[in-house]
Scaffold this active site. Structure first.
Site, PDB file in Angstrom:
ATOM      1  N   TYR A  59       0.844  -1.197   0.000  1.00  0.00           N
ATOM      2  CA  TYR A  59       0.000   0.000   0.000  1.00  0.00           C
ATOM      3  C   TYR A  59       0.874   1.238   0.000  1.00  0.00           C
ATOM      4  CZ  TYR A  59      -5.020  -0.520   0.215  1.00  0.00           C
ATOM      5  OH  TYR A  59      -6.314  -0.701  -0.128  1.00  0.00           O
ATOM      6  N   GLU A  64      -0.568   4.894  -0.380  1.00  0.00           N
ATOM      7  CA  GLU A  64      -1.384   6.097  -0.621  1.00  0.00           C
ATOM      8  C   GLU A  64      -0.510   7.345  -0.515  1.00  0.00           C
ATOM      9  OE1 GLU A  64      -4.960   6.208   1.724  1.00  0.00           O
ATOM     10  OE2 GLU A  64      -5.610   4.270   0.949  1.00  0.00           O
ATOM     11  N   ASP A 105      -7.801  13.193 -24.846  1.00  0.00           N
ATOM     12  CA  ASP A 105      -7.836  11.798 -24.405  1.00  0.00           C
ATOM     13  C   ASP A 105      -7.196  10.976 -25.522  1.00  0.00           C
ATOM     14  OD1 ASP A 105      -8.437   9.162 -23.901  1.00  0.00           O
ATOM     15  OD2 ASP A 105     -10.472   9.545 -23.205  1.00  0.00           O
ATOM     16  N   THR A 151      -4.959   5.752 -21.424  1.00  0.00           N
ATOM     17  CA  THR A 151      -4.717   4.438 -20.846  1.00  0.00           C
ATOM     18  C   THR A 151      -3.318   4.013 -21.283  1.00  0.00           C
ATOM     19  OG1 THR A 151      -5.808   3.465 -22.766  1.00  0.00           O
ATOM     20  CG2 THR A 151      -7.118   3.663 -20.769  1.00  0.00           C
ATOM     21  N   LYS A 160      -3.272   0.147 -24.689  1.00  0.00           N
ATOM     22  CA  LYS A 160      -3.746   0.013 -26.076  1.00  0.00           C
ATOM     23  C   LYS A 160      -2.525   0.062 -27.005  1.00  0.00           C
ATOM     24  CE  LYS A 160      -8.402   1.693 -25.001  1.00  0.00           C
ATOM     25  NZ  LYS A 160      -8.466   2.437 -23.733  1.00  0.00           N
ATOM     26  N   ARG A 184      -2.830  -2.849 -17.929  1.00  0.00           N
ATOM     27  CA  ARG A 184      -4.098  -2.134 -17.792  1.00  0.00           C
ATOM     28  C   ARG A 184      -3.924  -1.026 -16.774  1.00  0.00           C
ATOM     29  NH1 ARG A 184      -8.032  -5.140 -20.853  1.00  0.00           N
ATOM     30  NH2 ARG A 184      -9.371  -3.464 -20.148  1.00  0.00           N
TER      31      ARG A 184
HETATM   32  N1  DSN Z   1     -13.222   0.009 -23.975  1.00  0.00           N
HETATM   33  C1  DSN Z   1     -12.390   0.984 -24.627  1.00  0.00           C
HETATM   34  C2  DSN Z   1     -12.324   0.714 -26.093  1.00  0.00           C
HETATM   35  O1  DSN Z   1     -12.483  -0.425 -26.449  1.00  0.00           O
HETATM   36  O2  DSN Z   1     -12.099   1.623 -26.876  1.00  0.00           O
HETATM   37  C3  DSN Z   1     -12.909   2.304 -24.334  1.00  0.00           C
HETATM   38  O3  DSN Z   1     -13.254   2.427 -22.995  1.00  0.00           O
END
Ligand code: DSN
Length: 405
Positions: free
Chosen positions: A49, A51, A195, A221, A224, A230
């Site tokens: 942990y 924080e 974003d 994120t 991707k 993740r």
């Molecule tokens: N689930 C993501 C996507 O597939 O683009 C977006 O949140």
């Protein structure tokens, strides 16, 4: 060890490993991480942990964790060329929520791209907290081009005077015009938030223009095109750093997921290598070769093609809905998702389109010369969508190709 403690889960993980290995994984938001990223994700850092932030924690024993988080921050700052990086958001939606908490009051006006046009739930879509607790106005794409028209965005911004403008989304096959969004944000005195969840790896690898210098706040994120675990990050200029840090912790989250932070650091190191630039450009080359091959086979692509990793297909002319098509393709070894297309007349749970992308297959080693083969399999599978035998035959061909790589 896992097999001894919990053979059921061990067997399921192994089954998923086999499933992933024999499929063309073309969900545009997915990828295959390296063994190094996986190893960091599965490390003892999960036990801790922490924080707070490096040097200012609420728990003791942070001698190592602080170094991990500082490394992740420094690598993010260097890779994207930003003043500040918060690497703690649990995923993309919490990262975007932190923006709302940092810069808006409930009821304030936020502007984003509408979900069926390619935006994200958290850009103010009606069913999301962001559309329920804030006054949301949404821009669209043009019906005739399938692209965002910056004059329309400007007109909406001037009429509605949003405090925050989101650009970016989840089903945008075209280059995002960050300078034009920045001009509009400046004109209406709004904060521009980019974003870049889908395109972060392309930005890092120089295959998509960067929002840095245009958007003072950037959310992304990490799993991707960036090919990490993740997780998520918020990148900011110096002026917006403190508000974002406070919003993430203690505003929204408790302890950061340190095993994820370490894996983000690993992914950022990988993304800073010269090979990653080649990878990012190859993702786009593959997507464009695939788009071309699909067009040759009579597929109707939203916006007529792609500039990035993603292809959005309107299946209306093929006389099949997105859901049965996606299911048939999955059986044929091509994994993607059904997706709404702009101005869709069908319901979200069975829309008119499918969305696919090339980050995963590019990681796997596929190249533009193999894209016509994929388009051909897709064409055959959609034509034979109710013929399991024909679909299984394609799946065997897919497996043979993947086995030969
Ligand atoms: N689930 C993501 C996507 O597939 O683009 C977006 O949140």
């Amino acid at each position: 060890m896992l097999r001894e403690v919990d053979p059921e889960i061990a067997t399921l993980i192994q089954a998923e490993e086999h499933r992933q290995a024999r499929k063309l994984r073309m969900i545009a938001s997915e990828n295959d991480v390296s063994a190094a990223v996986l190893e960091a994700t599965g490390s003892v850092l999960t036990n801790k942990y922490s924080e707070g932030y490096p040097g200012k924690r609420y728990y003791e024993g942070q001698q190592v964790i602080d170094q991990v988080e500082l490394l992740a921050q420094d690598r993010a700052k260097a890779l994207f060329g930003v003043d500040h990086a918060n690497v703690q958001p649990y995923s993309g939606s919490p990262a975007n929520l932190a923006v709302y908490l940092a810069f808006l009051q409930p009821g304030d006006t936020v502007m984003g791209m509408s979900l069926p046009m390619g935006g994200h739930l958290t850009h103010g879509w009606s069913v999301s907290a962001t559309g329920r607790w804030f006054r949301s106005v949404q821009y669209e794409v043009r019906k005739d081009t399938g692209r965002v028209d910056m004059d329309d965005v400007r007109a909406l911004a001037l009429a509605e005077r949003p405090k925050v403008i989101f650009c970016g989304g989840t089903a945008i096959p075209r280059t995002i015009d960050f300078p034009a969004f920045a001009d509009i944000a400046r004109e209406v005195d709004a904060l521009l938030v980019a974003d870049i969840a889908h395109i972060a790896g392309l930005v890092a690898g120089g295959a998509h223009p960067s929002p840095v210098g245009h958007a003072p706040v950037i959310t992304t994120t990490t799993h991707k095109t960036l090919r990490g675990p993740r997780g998520a990050m918020i990148l900011t200029d110096a002026a917006h750093a403190k508000a974002i840090d406070r919003a993430v912790f203690p505003g929204l989250q408790g302890g950061p997921h340190n095993h994820t932070t370490a894996a983000i650091a690993v992914a950022l190191k990988e993304a800073s290598q010269p090979e990653f630039r080649d990878y990012a450009h190859m993702i786009v080359k593959n997507a464009q070769a695939l788009a071309e091959a699909l067009l040759e086979r009579g597929f109707d692509l939203v916006s007529g093609g792609t500039d990035n990793h993603l292809v959005l297909i309107d299946l209306t002319s093929k006389l099949i809905g997105g859901k049965p098509a996606a299911q048939a393709l999955d059986r044929a070894g091509i994994e993607l998702n059904y997706n709404a297309v702009p101005f869709d007349t069908r319901k979200p749970f069975d829309p008119s389109g499918i969305r696919l992308g090339t980050p995963g297959v590019t990681t796997r080693g596929l190249r533009p010369e193999q894209m016509p083969l994929i388009a051909d399999w897709m064409d055959r599978a959609i034509a034979a969508h109710d013929n399991d035998q024909a679909l299984d035959l394609i799946a065997a061909e897919v497996e043979e190709l993947l086995g030969s790589l």
